[in-house]
Enzyme design. Structure first.
Site, mmCIF file in Angstrom:
data_model
loop_
_atom_site.group_PDB
_atom_site.id
_atom_site.type_symbol
_atom_site.label_atom_id
_atom_site.label_comp_id
_atom_site.label_asym_id
_atom_site.label_seq_id
_atom_site.Cartn_x
_atom_site.Cartn_y
_atom_site.Cartn_z
ATOM 1 N N ARG A 86 -18.928 35.754 -37.136
ATOM 2 C CA ARG A 86 -20.044 35.722 -37.961
ATOM 3 C C ARG A 86 -20.530 34.111 -37.978
ATOM 4 O O ARG A 86 -19.865 33.227 -37.901
ATOM 5 C CB ARG A 86 -19.454 36.146 -39.445
ATOM 6 C CG ARG A 86 -18.310 35.442 -39.842
ATOM 7 C CD ARG A 86 -18.261 35.762 -41.228
ATOM 8 N NE ARG A 86 -16.779 35.497 -41.867
ATOM 9 C CZ ARG A 86 -16.276 34.345 -42.161
ATOM 10 N NH1 ARG A 86 -17.005 33.178 -42.198
ATOM 11 N NH2 ARG A 86 -14.886 34.221 -42.724
ATOM 12 N N HIS A 105 -18.257 33.548 -45.366
ATOM 13 C CA HIS A 105 -17.554 34.903 -45.435
ATOM 14 C C HIS A 105 -18.647 35.448 -46.263
ATOM 15 O O HIS A 105 -19.047 36.774 -45.986
ATOM 16 C CB HIS A 105 -16.383 34.805 -46.330
ATOM 17 C CG HIS A 105 -15.672 36.289 -46.794
ATOM 18 N ND1 HIS A 105 -15.565 37.200 -45.718
ATOM 19 C CD2 HIS A 105 -15.794 36.801 -48.008
ATOM 20 C CE1 HIS A 105 -15.275 38.290 -46.542
ATOM 21 N NE2 HIS A 105 -15.192 37.984 -47.806
ATOM 22 N N TYR A 157 -11.981 26.114 -44.335
ATOM 23 C CA TYR A 157 -10.926 26.880 -43.540
ATOM 24 C C TYR A 157 -11.221 26.652 -41.899
ATOM 25 O O TYR A 157 -10.667 27.489 -41.133
ATOM 26 C CB TYR A 157 -10.604 28.202 -44.049
ATOM 27 C CG TYR A 157 -11.709 28.976 -43.853
ATOM 28 C CD1 TYR A 157 -12.219 30.000 -42.894
ATOM 29 C CD2 TYR A 157 -12.448 28.996 -45.200
ATOM 30 C CE1 TYR A 157 -13.377 30.577 -42.944
ATOM 31 C CE2 TYR A 157 -13.875 29.797 -45.447
ATOM 32 C CZ TYR A 157 -14.099 30.604 -44.307
ATOM 33 O OH TYR A 157 -15.310 31.327 -44.294
HETATM 34 C C1 LIG Z 1 -8.523 46.237 -50.185
HETATM 35 C C2 LIG Z 1 -9.339 44.937 -50.131
HETATM 36 N N1 LIG Z 1 -8.851 43.908 -50.137
HETATM 37 C C3 LIG Z 1 -9.368 42.540 -50.152
HETATM 38 C C4 LIG Z 1 -10.856 42.436 -50.374
HETATM 39 C C5 LIG Z 1 -11.435 41.153 -50.474
HETATM 40 N N2 LIG Z 1 -12.354 41.015 -49.153
HETATM 41 C C6 LIG Z 1 -13.369 41.343 -49.106
HETATM 42 S S1 LIG Z 1 -13.739 41.365 -47.375
HETATM 43 C C7 LIG Z 1 -12.497 40.448 -47.054
HETATM 44 C C8 LIG Z 1 -12.017 39.757 -45.665
HETATM 45 C C9 LIG Z 1 -12.528 41.074 -44.727
HETATM 46 O O1 LIG Z 1 -11.893 40.487 -43.237
HETATM 47 P P1 LIG Z 1 -12.351 41.334 -41.969
HETATM 48 O O2 LIG Z 1 -11.879 42.630 -42.311
HETATM 49 O O3 LIG Z 1 -11.780 40.637 -40.941
HETATM 50 O O4 LIG Z 1 -13.977 41.426 -42.104
HETATM 51 P P2 LIG Z 1 -14.949 40.439 -41.936
HETATM 52 O O5 LIG Z 1 -15.107 39.912 -43.289
HETATM 53 O O6 LIG Z 1 -14.445 39.450 -41.144
HETATM 54 O O7 LIG Z 1 -16.294 41.021 -41.546
HETATM 55 C C10 LIG Z 1 -11.611 40.255 -48.342
HETATM 56 C C11 LIG Z 1 -10.305 39.662 -48.086
HETATM 57 C C12 LIG Z 1 -11.369 43.896 -50.431
HETATM 58 N N3 LIG Z 1 -12.709 43.793 -50.531
HETATM 59 N N4 LIG Z 1 -10.614 44.869 -50.247
#
Ligand SMILES: Cc1ncc(C[n+]2csc(CCOP(=O)(O)OP(=O)(O)O)c2C)c(N)n1
Lengths: 326, 323
Positions: free
Chosen positions: B240, B244, B253
């Site tokens: 990305r 975030h 980070y």
């Molecule tokens: C069950 C759950 N845990 C934590 C979150 C908070 N959260 C939202 S997105 C995210 C990171 C997700 O990382 P990834 O799966 O690698 O997707 P990316 O954001 O990199 O596209 C987190 C921790 C959530 N929405 N749902």
């Protein structure tokens, strides 16, 4: 007294307990460099290092299970679930493991752990990031449940929760994090299971939790102008519940309004109402009123969200209705 | 082997531009205070959604994530309904009840974006089961991140799909970060594709910045699923380009440093150069694509702005089918 933010009070509580007791450590998603999604662990990595401020993978079941395992070994973990909604992902560990091991194993297992999380609506974060699920946890014997409404309470209660030998489910509200309030500089704790009368009054008792405490105090201030005197009681700990403080208020005023941000059906207020109906029946001058969220998932649209979530005016309307019934 | 035809290549290019512009415009609107809630931008990862969805028909299904706008655009959702959803308007795909993290369109095979990380993976397995039981030839693609691959839902969903040989393709968009947590500190495997071994299915890593590579890899997996040979786990290595969520500078980070080298491989620029070399799309035509997309974007924004807010009574509908 100095004033600090609610979220700063949370950070302070953990920092002090970690300094005091080296068995206390933190684990959770994005709590290290990032300082937590709502900045409730800012600076703790720098102070206590990576061993004690542990970023986890996105694995809620793993987080809670690991907290329990570490507690069984005599540590005092504080696990963070980023949103209370994600507790659903960890439910087996919370309900079948954490809440059960002491009893199931004949009272010998050590289960001193805290699960900190935040809930509530108000930021248009929609149905999976805005729930108020406290009743789920109050319903499970073996868990203690705390829901602070002010920075001072948050700090004092979190310190007690960390020192407690039982698992404590500690629920913060996302809209309270930026609220400022007086917090003593010296070391203090607030015991679990002690309610606080946040405002004294004569005509009715408002029992309010979390974000509804502030809204109820505003409602009480407005009602005062109409000559209505409300007593606002914050249980602070939903279990164990300080029935005496609450019931003393109800016996005094004869009228009870219960308000929380969770939906009404099977909400914590239902239990509160049942307790009051049983134990203060002779003192009640009117049916108990509940002011809660409308029974729907939390909608995204701000207009709908504020419609379903109870506000100050809903409390005022509820209070008026309560006073009108004979 | 799936050959990338000129028509497909042009579709992929335009789709990537459509995704990019949607995200850029949404960010502007968000920063101007026009959109409530929060946004997770897909910018940088366009090659994955476009390269995979180039194989799908409206009857093929997808599950998506919190970072789902790119999947929606690639699956053919219209700007009008998407912007209207971000604006919380009644004319949005979910009537303003879902928002950025919860867009869905059953008619176009979008089972839903998801606010719960990993939540869509078992649902994809179930949808694939549904297709199989009904005797269909369609497939389900589940998009998710590297972070999601640490949830129980990932393991349970893929295991089910593999043991039942379901027509599903699991696409991990491995951007190296789970929110603020770098890959190396949240999983010991370097390649999420390695996890496929645990389920006895093929696992393939592919360059997620190269839409042609994604197209080819996804084509094989999807063909395999259509033939009834079961699921595949694809890991697309990508990045990305932003934090975030919109507003996260990524500085806490190390994302800000990491992203620099990835930006040099911007999939739209690189694929544009590839198309130019192939003499499939000249610079002037790329400008035309952009202009066309921009005009469509503005129509979408205007539609959303002009749309009514939900009625208060809408808050209490759609909870049950009947009572
Ligand atoms: C069950 C759950 N845990 C934590 C979150 C908070 N959260 C939202 S997105 C995210 C990171 C997700 O990382 P990834 O799966 O690698 O997707 P990316 O954001 O990199 O596209 C987190 C921790 C959530 N929405 N749902």
């Amino acid at each position: 007294m100095r004033e600090i933010l609610f979220r700063e009070a949370i950070v302070e509580a953990m920092a002090e307990e970690m300094a005091r007791d080296e068995t206390v450590f933190l684990l959770g998603e994005d709590i290290a460099e990032f300082g937590g999604s709502y900045k409730t662990t800012v600076g703790l990595l720098e102070k206590f290092g990576r061993e004690r401020v542990r970023n986890t993978p996105i694995s809620e079941q793993g987080i809670v299970g690991a907290a329990l395992g570490a507690a069984l070994m005599g540590l005092r973990p504080v696990a963070e679930l980023m949103y209370i909604d994600f507790s659903a992902v960890a439910m087996d560990q919370i309900v079948n493991q954490v809440a059960k091991v002491r009893y199931m194993f004949g009272g010998k297992a050590k289960t001193a752990l805290v699960i900190r999380t935040q809930g509530g609506a108000g930021r248009s974060s929609a149905a999976q990031h805005a729930q108020s699920l406290e009743a789920w946890f109050v319903h499970v014997p073996g868990l203690k449940v705390v829901m602070p409404s002010t920075p001072r309470d948050a700090k004092g209660l979190l310190k007690s929760a960390i020192r407690d030998d039982d698992p404590v489910f500690f629920i913060e509200h996302k809209l309270l994090y930026l609220q400022k309030g007086p917090v003593p500089e010296e070391d203090y704790t607030i015991p679990l299971g002690v309610a606080e009368v946040k405002r004294e009054g004569r005509d009715l008792t408002i029992v309010a939790t979390s974000s509804m405490v502030g809204k109820s105090l505003q409602a009480a201030a407005e009602l005062e102008k109409e000559g209505v005197s409300c007593e606002v009681v914050d249980p602070r700990t939903l279990f164990p519940l300080d029935k005496e403080t609450i019931l003393a208020s109800v016996r005094k005023t004869g009228r009870l309004l219960i308000t929380h941000e969770a939906v009404q059906r099977c909400g914590w207020g239902a239990e509160m109402a049942a307790i009051a109906a049983r134990e203060a029946f002779d003192h009640l001058d009117a049916p108990i009123v509940r002011v809660c969220a409308k029974e729907t998932p939390v909608p995204f649209a701000p207009k709908l969200e504020s419609h379903v979530i109870p506000n100050k005016d809903d409390v005022i309307a509820g209070a008026r209705a309560l006073l009108e019934t004979a | 082997m799936t050959e990338l035809t000129k028509a497909k290549a042009l579709w992929i290019y335009e789709t990537m531009v459509r995704i990019r512009r949607f995200e850029e415009r949404s960010i502007e609107l968000f920063q101007a205070g026009e959109l409530p809630g929060f946004l997770h931008a897909y910018i940088g990862e366009e090659a994955v959604a476009a390269g995979v969805c180039a194989h799908l028909t409206p009857k093929d299904q997808i599950t998506s994530t919190h970072r789902g706008h790119g999947h929606m655009v690639a699956k053919g959702l219209r700007y009008e309904g998407m912007f209207a959803e971000l604006y919380a308007r009644r004319t949005g795909y979910c009537k303003g009840k879902g928002g950025s993290m919860h867009i869905a369109d059953q008619d176009l095979g979008v089972l839903g974006a998801n606010g719960i990380v990993g939540g869509g993976i078992p649902i994809a397995a179930g949808a694939a089961l549904g297709i199989k039981l009904k005797g269909g030839k369609h497939v389900v693609v589940s998009f998710f991140g590297d972070g999601a691959s640490n949830e129980g839902a990932f393991h349970e969903g893929i295991n089910l799909a593999s043991v039942w040989k379901l027509p599903a393709v699991f696409v991990c968009e491995n951007n190296g970060f789970a929110e603020s947590t770098p890959r190396a500190t949240h999983q010991a495997v370097r390649d999420v594709a390695d996890r496929a071994k645990a389920y006895g299915i093929p696992g393939v890593s592919v360059d997620g910045m190269d839409p042609a590579a994604v197209y080819e890899t996804a084509g094989e997996a999807i063909a395999r699923a259509r033939k009834g040979e079961g699921p595949t786990l694809i890991e697309a290595k990508t990045m990305r380009f932003l934090g975030h969520y919109v507003g996260d500078p990524g500085t806490a980070y190390g994302h800000d440093k990491e992203v620099v080298k990835w930006k040099k491989r911007d999939p739209i620029l690189a694929f544009g150069a590839f198309l130019e070399k192939k003499k499939w799309l000249a610079a002037k035509e790329r400008e035309e694509v952009r202009a066309r997309v921009n005009a469509e974007i503005e129509r979408g924004v205007e539609f959303a702005r002009g749309s009514p807010e939900p009625d208060l009574s809408d808050a209490l509908t759609d909870i049950y089918a009947s009572l």
